[in-house]
Scaffold this motif. Structure first.
Motif, mmCIF file in Angstrom:
data_model
loop_
_atom_site.group_PDB
_atom_site.id
_atom_site.type_symbol
_atom_site.label_atom_id
_atom_site.label_comp_id
_atom_site.label_asym_id
_atom_site.label_seq_id
_atom_site.Cartn_x
_atom_site.Cartn_y
_atom_site.Cartn_z
ATOM 1 N N ARG A 119 18.798 6.978 0.186
ATOM 2 C CA ARG A 119 17.984 6.551 -0.956
ATOM 3 C C ARG A 119 18.014 7.590 -2.089
ATOM 4 N NH1 ARG A 119 15.057 1.615 -1.830
ATOM 5 N NH2 ARG A 119 14.085 2.092 -3.799
ATOM 6 N N ILE B 13 6.497 -0.651 -0.920
ATOM 7 C CA ILE B 13 7.046 0.527 -0.232
ATOM 8 C C ILE B 13 8.445 0.221 0.318
ATOM 9 C CG2 ILE B 13 6.698 2.199 1.620
ATOM 10 C CD1 ILE B 13 3.710 1.770 1.377
ATOM 11 N N GLY C 7 11.457 0.459 2.528
ATOM 12 C CA GLY C 7 11.734 1.052 3.837
ATOM 13 C C GLY C 7 11.655 -0.003 4.918
ATOM 14 N N GLY D 231 10.237 2.846 10.065
ATOM 15 C CA GLY D 231 9.977 4.056 9.281
ATOM 16 C C GLY D 231 8.529 4.095 8.816
ATOM 17 N N GLY E 54 2.818 4.958 6.899
ATOM 18 C CA GLY E 54 2.879 4.824 5.447
ATOM 19 C C GLY E 54 1.904 3.788 4.922
ATOM 20 N N SER F 66 -0.421 2.644 0.920
ATOM 21 C CA SER F 66 -0.861 3.084 -0.407
ATOM 22 C C SER F 66 -2.309 2.649 -0.563
ATOM 23 C CB SER F 66 0.034 2.497 -1.502
ATOM 24 O OG SER F 66 -0.199 1.114 -1.636
ATOM 25 N N ARG G 10 -0.467 9.749 7.135
ATOM 26 C CA ARG G 10 1.009 9.868 7.072
ATOM 27 C C ARG G 10 1.593 10.516 8.329
ATOM 28 N NH1 ARG G 10 -0.369 6.623 4.302
ATOM 29 N NH2 ARG G 10 -0.403 6.548 2.038
ATOM 30 N N GLU H 242 10.543 8.907 20.511
ATOM 31 C CA GLU H 242 10.767 7.500 20.879
ATOM 32 C C GLU H 242 11.212 6.728 19.635
ATOM 33 O OE1 GLU H 242 7.338 5.915 22.916
ATOM 34 O OE2 GLU H 242 7.354 7.584 24.328
ATOM 35 N N ASN I 45 15.172 8.561 -5.786
ATOM 36 C CA ASN I 45 14.117 9.485 -5.366
ATOM 37 C C ASN I 45 13.633 9.081 -3.986
ATOM 38 O OD1 ASN I 45 11.451 7.838 -5.556
ATOM 39 N ND2 ASN I 45 12.560 7.322 -7.441
ATOM 40 N N CYS I 46 12.681 9.819 -3.474
ATOM 41 C CA CYS I 46 12.187 9.574 -2.123
ATOM 42 C C CYS I 46 10.690 9.310 -2.115
ATOM 43 C CB CYS I 46 12.491 10.790 -1.261
ATOM 44 S SG CYS I 46 13.505 10.330 0.119
ATOM 45 N N GLU J 69 5.606 15.374 2.450
ATOM 46 C CA GLU J 69 5.745 14.065 3.104
ATOM 47 C C GLU J 69 7.238 13.795 3.352
ATOM 48 O OE1 GLU J 69 3.487 10.991 1.151
ATOM 49 O OE2 GLU J 69 4.810 9.435 1.928
HETATM 50 C C1 LIG Z 1 10.257 4.702 -4.709
HETATM 51 C C2 LIG Z 1 9.558 5.066 -3.415
HETATM 52 C C3 LIG Z 1 8.204 4.813 -3.284
HETATM 53 C C4 LIG Z 1 7.544 5.131 -2.089
HETATM 54 N N1 LIG Z 1 6.208 4.848 -1.989
HETATM 55 C C5 LIG Z 1 5.566 5.111 -0.830
HETATM 56 C C6 LIG Z 1 4.179 4.784 -0.685
HETATM 57 O O1 LIG Z 1 3.527 4.253 -1.576
HETATM 58 N N2 LIG Z 1 3.587 5.077 0.496
HETATM 59 C C7 LIG Z 1 4.260 5.644 1.534
HETATM 60 O O2 LIG Z 1 3.660 5.862 2.601
HETATM 61 N N3 LIG Z 1 5.583 5.963 1.426
HETATM 62 C C8 LIG Z 1 6.242 5.712 0.277
HETATM 63 N N4 LIG Z 1 7.570 6.030 0.152
HETATM 64 C C9 LIG Z 1 8.263 6.740 1.243
HETATM 65 C C10 LIG Z 1 9.017 5.809 2.228
HETATM 66 O O3 LIG Z 1 9.337 4.600 1.587
HETATM 67 C C11 LIG Z 1 8.182 5.524 3.464
HETATM 68 O O4 LIG Z 1 7.922 6.711 4.181
HETATM 69 C C12 LIG Z 1 8.901 4.518 4.384
HETATM 70 O O5 LIG Z 1 7.953 3.999 5.266
HETATM 71 C C13 LIG Z 1 10.048 5.122 5.159
HETATM 72 O O6 LIG Z 1 10.741 4.077 5.819
HETATM 73 P P1 LIG Z 1 12.304 4.178 6.123
HETATM 74 O O7 LIG Z 1 12.698 2.991 6.906
HETATM 75 O O8 LIG Z 1 13.054 4.418 4.870
HETATM 76 O O9 LIG Z 1 12.329 5.459 7.063
HETATM 77 P P2 LIG Z 1 13.294 6.756 6.963
HETATM 78 O O10 LIG Z 1 13.052 7.408 5.636
HETATM 79 O O11 LIG Z 1 14.678 6.379 7.303
HETATM 80 O O12 LIG Z 1 12.674 7.648 8.110
HETATM 81 C C14 LIG Z 1 11.391 8.227 7.954
HETATM 82 C C15 LIG Z 1 10.962 8.806 9.320
HETATM 83 O O13 LIG Z 1 10.772 7.720 10.220
HETATM 84 C C16 LIG Z 1 11.590 7.893 11.380
HETATM 85 N N5 LIG Z 1 12.013 6.547 11.784
HETATM 86 C C17 LIG Z 1 12.662 5.628 11.031
HETATM 87 N N6 LIG Z 1 12.835 4.502 11.739
HETATM 88 C C18 LIG Z 1 12.291 4.725 12.970
HETATM 89 C C19 LIG Z 1 12.155 3.950 14.164
HETATM 90 N N7 LIG Z 1 12.611 2.696 14.244
HETATM 91 N N8 LIG Z 1 11.538 4.525 15.243
HETATM 92 C C20 LIG Z 1 11.057 5.786 15.196
HETATM 93 N N9 LIG Z 1 11.149 6.571 14.095
HETATM 94 C C21 LIG Z 1 11.755 6.035 12.999
HETATM 95 C C22 LIG Z 1 12.738 8.798 10.948
HETATM 96 O O14 LIG Z 1 13.239 9.529 12.044
HETATM 97 C C23 LIG Z 1 12.029 9.706 9.949
HETATM 98 O O15 LIG Z 1 11.360 10.752 10.610
HETATM 99 C C24 LIG Z 1 8.256 5.719 -1.025
HETATM 100 C C25 LIG Z 1 9.631 5.955 -1.156
HETATM 101 C C26 LIG Z 1 10.276 5.630 -2.335
HETATM 102 C C27 LIG Z 1 11.747 5.871 -2.451
#
Ligand SMILES: Cc1cc2nc3c(=O)[nH]c(=O)nc-3n(C[C@H](O)[C@H](O)[C@H](O)COP(=O)(O)OP(=O)(O)OC[C@H]3O[C@@H](n4cnc5c(N)ncnc54)[C@H](O)[C@@H]3O)c2cc1C
Length: 334
Positions: free
Chosen positions: A40, A139, A141, A145, A151, A153, A187, A196, A234-235, A312
């Motif tokens: 991302r 959000i 993802g 994740g 996660g 808001s 978080r 797991e 961004n992240c 985070e």
């Molecule tokens: C533009 C933008 C806005 C965002 N806004 C928010 C927001 O408002 N609130 C918020 O909380 N976050 C926000 N985020 C952060 C992100 O989107 C969240 O943390 C999201 O839930 C991550 O999901 P992911 O699938 O991308 O996980 P990843 O980023 O791929 O992984 C995150 C963590 O989860 C673990 N993981 C992933 N999948 C699994 C699985 N199946 N089992 C066990 N562990 C797993 C990974 O090992 C890692 O530690 C935002 C990100 C962006 C880019």
């Protein structure tokens, strides 16, 4: 640098391992994946191998293979919260995504696989006339994740909607945990430490009028679009809110902005001029640029306010360790 890091590039992804993986996960094994294209944040080197299982059985067999061969691995979702090392990833990476994204809704209960895309999930819940998922509608993802990060808001976390979660442990054994056993906190969840892999979840919401839920989602999306940078990679928020700092100064974005960091850059990593808690990749940012910028911001805020901001965003090292980026900066992985 720790000894294990110095020993890499030891390459656990051997031709024999790839052959086994292709037998377990047909069409799900991808080699030499460029993380600067996949991730991302559009940052990171080459991942030797990404495995995308199509179901829990394939996932459990993959993990049992890694266990039998003593191969370390890492799990990712949509990478929305991850910063990959410039050196890439030498250990195999399990990505839970669209191949594991079944979803069904019965009454007030949602059954979803971990690879479900969260904004789509929120929309389906709204269409079923259920309220409680509005805060996750923007959000980006996967559900896995989101659950791992708890996660959310609007000062909410997905954990409050969880009935139970299915996961696979490092032996390939399936577990079911109720919400209490998931140890949800701000978080954070038990899945950040227990290794797991979440495969599916049962969530519960409350019935309400579809029109009202839809309007509330539109309001949330409009507010996010106004506040958050959307064009550059961004992240999301880099730092978590710290309650003591919140009372004193406000959220991390306000503290960072007050010190004049908006628009500040290291290499291609730039503090977003729209929101100071977002670091955007303005072109060719490296992970090192991002880490240096985070270190600079973190030290300045701590120096001026006395408050330490935990990160985070999470860093994925080349040997597959995942830690909040501030712990990398503290030397835990260096
Ligand atoms: C533009 C933008 C806005 C965002 N806004 C928010 C927001 O408002 N609130 C918020 O909380 N976050 C926000 N985020 C952060 C992100 O989107 C969240 O943390 C999201 O839930 C991550 O999901 P992911 O699938 O991308 O996980 P990843 O980023 O791929 O992984 C995150 C963590 O989860 C673990 N993981 C992933 N999948 C699994 C699985 N199946 N089992 C066990 N562990 C797993 C990974 O090992 C890692 O530690 C935002 C990100 C962006 C880019």
């Amino acid at each position: 640098m720790r000894d294990s890091a110095r020993l890499y590039p030891l390459r656990p992804v051997t031709p024999a391992l790839i052959e086994y993986l292709e037998a377990i996960c047909p069409s799900g094994v991808h080699l030499n994946v460029d993380l600067s294209k996949l991730s991302r944040w559009k940052i990171g080197g080459i991942a030797d191998c990404i495995v995308r299982p199509a179901n829990t059985e394939q996932l459990a067999s993959t993990i049992r293979l890694f266990k039998a061969q003593d191969v370390p691995y890492v799990v990712i979702g949509a990478t929305s919260n991850l910063l990959f090392a410039d050196e890439g990833l030498r250990v195999p990476c399990i990505q839970i995504g669209s191949r594991m994204s079944d979803l069904s809704i019965q009454g007030d209960t949602v059954y979803a696989e971990a690879g479900v895309w969260v904004p789509g999930l929120a929309r389906r819940i709204m269409q079923a006339g259920l309220t409680g998922a509005e805060h996750i509608c923007g959000i980006p993802g996967t559900l896995g994740g989101l659950l791992c990060m708890n996660g959310g808001s609007q000062r909410k976390g997905i954990g409050s909607s969880v009935v139970s979660i299915e996961s696979v442990d490092a032996m390939g054994k399936i577990h079911y945990r109720d919400a209490e056993q998931c140890e949800f906190a701000y978080r954070s969840s038990v899945y950040q430490a227990n290794r797991e892999i979440i495969t599916a979840a049962k969530l519960r919401f409350l019935p309400d009028e579809k029109k009202l839920i839809r309007q509330s989602m539109l309001n949330i999306l409009a507010e996010r679009n106004k506040k958050f940078p959307r064009k550059l990679p961004n992240c999301g928020s880099v730092f978590k809110s710290n309650p003591a700092m919140y009372d004193d100064i406000g959220p991390p974005g306000a503290a960072i902005e007050r010190l004049g960091f908006k628009g500040h850059r290291v290499g291609g990593a730039l503090v977003s001029p729209m929101h100071a808690n977002f670091i955007v990749n303005s072109g060719e940012a490296s992970a090192t640029d991002v880490l240096k910028l985070i270190k600079h911001i973190s030290a300045a805020v701590a120096g001026h306010t006395g408050h330490y901001m935990q990160a985070e965003a999470r860093f994925v090292s080349l040997e597959g360790n995942i830690l909040p980026v501030d712990q990398v900066l503290n030397g835990a992985m260096l």
